[in-house]
Motif scaffolding. Structure first.
Motif, PDB file in Angstrom:
ATOM      1  N   UNK A 170       0.795  -1.217   0.000  1.00  0.00           N
ATOM      2  CA  UNK A 170       0.000   0.000   0.000  1.00  0.00           C
ATOM      3  C   UNK A 170       0.829   1.269   0.000  1.00  0.00           C
ATOM      4  N   UNK A 171       0.211   2.398  -0.312  1.00  0.00           N
ATOM      5  CA  UNK A 171       0.930   3.678  -0.369  1.00  0.00           C
ATOM      6  C   UNK A 171       1.439   4.152   0.982  1.00  0.00           C
ATOM      7  N   UNK A 172       0.784   3.770   2.074  1.00  0.00           N
ATOM      8  CA  UNK A 172       1.272   4.202   3.380  1.00  0.00           C
ATOM      9  C   UNK A 172       2.591   3.522   3.719  1.00  0.00           C
ATOM     10  N   UNK A 173       2.693   2.214   3.461  1.00  0.00           N
ATOM     11  CA  UNK A 173       3.932   1.487   3.726  1.00  0.00           C
ATOM     12  C   UNK A 173       5.055   1.999   2.822  1.00  0.00           C
ATOM     13  N   UNK A 174       4.745   2.150   1.548  1.00  0.00           N
ATOM     14  CA  UNK A 174       5.728   2.683   0.605  1.00  0.00           C
ATOM     15  C   UNK A 174       6.131   4.103   1.013  1.00  0.00           C
ATOM     16  N   UNK A 175       5.145   4.930   1.348  1.00  0.00           N
ATOM     17  CA  UNK A 175       5.428   6.315   1.696  1.00  0.00           C
ATOM     18  C   UNK A 175       6.323   6.439   2.919  1.00  0.00           C
ATOM     19  N   UNK A 182      13.721   7.384   3.348  1.00  0.00           N
ATOM     20  CA  UNK A 182      14.789   7.442   2.369  1.00  0.00           C
ATOM     21  C   UNK A 182      15.199   6.135   1.722  1.00  0.00           C
ATOM     22  N   UNK A 183      14.391   5.069   1.887  1.00  0.00           N
ATOM     23  CA  UNK A 183      14.705   3.839   1.173  1.00  0.00           C
ATOM     24  C   UNK A 183      14.629   4.094  -0.325  1.00  0.00           C
ATOM     25  N   UNK A 184      15.427   3.363  -1.094  1.00  0.00           N
ATOM     26  CA  UNK A 184      15.272   3.418  -2.545  1.00  0.00           C
ATOM     27  C   UNK A 184      14.035   2.601  -2.925  1.00  0.00           C
ATOM     28  N   UNK A 185      13.375   2.945  -4.029  1.00  0.00           N
ATOM     29  CA  UNK A 185      12.245   2.122  -4.474  1.00  0.00           C
ATOM     30  C   UNK A 185      12.615   0.659  -4.682  1.00  0.00           C
ATOM     31  N   UNK A 186      13.828   0.394  -5.167  1.00  0.00           N
ATOM     32  CA  UNK A 186      14.244  -0.999  -5.361  1.00  0.00           C
ATOM     33  C   UNK A 186      14.380  -1.726  -4.034  1.00  0.00           C
ATOM     34  N   UNK A 191      12.259  -5.742  -0.295  1.00  0.00           N
ATOM     35  CA  UNK A 191      11.726  -6.017   1.040  1.00  0.00           C
ATOM     36  C   UNK A 191      10.292  -6.514   0.955  1.00  0.00           C
ATOM     37  N   UNK A 192       9.476  -5.865   0.126  1.00  0.00           N
ATOM     38  CA  UNK A 192       8.065  -6.238   0.024  1.00  0.00           C
ATOM     39  C   UNK A 192       7.911  -7.661  -0.503  1.00  0.00           C
ATOM     40  N   UNK A 193       8.689  -8.004  -1.525  1.00  0.00           N
ATOM     41  CA  UNK A 193       8.606  -9.359  -2.072  1.00  0.00           C
ATOM     42  C   UNK A 193       9.013 -10.396  -1.031  1.00  0.00           C
ATOM     43  N   UNK A 194      10.074 -10.116  -0.303  1.00  0.00           N
ATOM     44  CA  UNK A 194      10.535 -11.049   0.723  1.00  0.00           C
ATOM     45  C   UNK A 194       9.529 -11.150   1.866  1.00  0.00           C
ATOM     46  N   UNK A 195       8.987 -10.016   2.290  1.00  0.00           N
ATOM     47  CA  UNK A 195       8.009 -10.020   3.388  1.00  0.00           C
ATOM     48  C   UNK A 195       6.758 -10.794   2.995  1.00  0.00           C
TER      49      UNK A 195
END
Length: 212
Positions: A170-175, A182-186, A191-195
């Motif tokens: 979701x946008x809140x987690x990404x945001x 300051x995480x990079x999008x990659x 992280x999201x795929x692994x989680x």
């Protein structure tokens, strides 16, 4: 050859949307006026009203275009990246592709969704727009999670797995991680795929490399 009238209209529309995106993200909903957008886009204010109708309609089209990544009238579930996820037989790879697709959308739209979320309370039209976006994201998460359940043994119910997917992507987690910390999008995508793999897949199905 000189541009046609339709090409000029499309170019003007794109210029208006680009200017609107920059101003809405920088200044928020309340402090961005149609006049501001017109000035930044180099067009007459009446051109925006003629092209879009209202400030709300301008914002809605901007959101739709940023979610899609283009001006084509194609639903998210019919987009190539979704079809690729659905067609992928490996569960871990399925989740990696889902995270990559979500990242591509959020790269374009997460700041704008913050504007919408913050402005929605007390403004019924924006409240409805926020609710519609949430419902659309939930539908995508539910559809892709149901497909995952046909490929793998899940650690939880399909409905709960859809909840987890909807939240993690979701946008809140990404945001929080990308825009605030300051995480990079990659890095977020990996992280999201692994989680997702750790949370949703039984150990035998999660043994693949989710981010490969």
């Amino acid at each position: 050859m000189p541009p046609t009238r339709a090409e000029k209209a499309r170019a003007t529309r794109t210029r208006i949307l680009d200017a609107a995106h920059e101003l809405f993200v920088e200044n928020g909903w309340t402090r961005t006026s149609v006049e501001d957008v017109a000035r930044a886009a180099g067009v007459a204010t009446q051109t925006i009203y003629y092209t879009f109708g209202t400030k709300h309609a301008l914002f809605k089209e901007l959101l739709d275009v940023r979610v899609a990544g283009d001006h084509d009238d194609v639903a998210t579930l019919d987009r190539p990246w979704v079809r690729e996820v659905l067609a992928e037989p490996d569960p871990a790879r399925h989740l990696a592709l889902h995270a990559a697709g979500a990242r591509a959308v959020l790269d374009r739209v997460a700041p704008l969704l913050r504007v919408l979320r913050d402005a929605a309370p007390g403004l019924p039209a924006l409240t409805d727009l926020w609710a519609a976006n949430q419902e659309q994201r939930r539908t995508v998460a539910a559809t892709l999670t149901a497909a995952l359940a046909r490929k793998a043994t899940l650690r939880t119910s399909t409905e709960a797995a859809a909840d987890v997917t909807h939240t993690l992507l979701g946008p809140d987690t990404y945001g929080t991680l990308v825009l605030d910390l300051g995480w990079s999008p990659q890095a977020w995508q990996d992280w999201a795929a692994d989680a997702l793999a750790r949370q949703l897949l039984a150990s035998s199905d999660a043994s693949g490399t989710a981010g490969r």
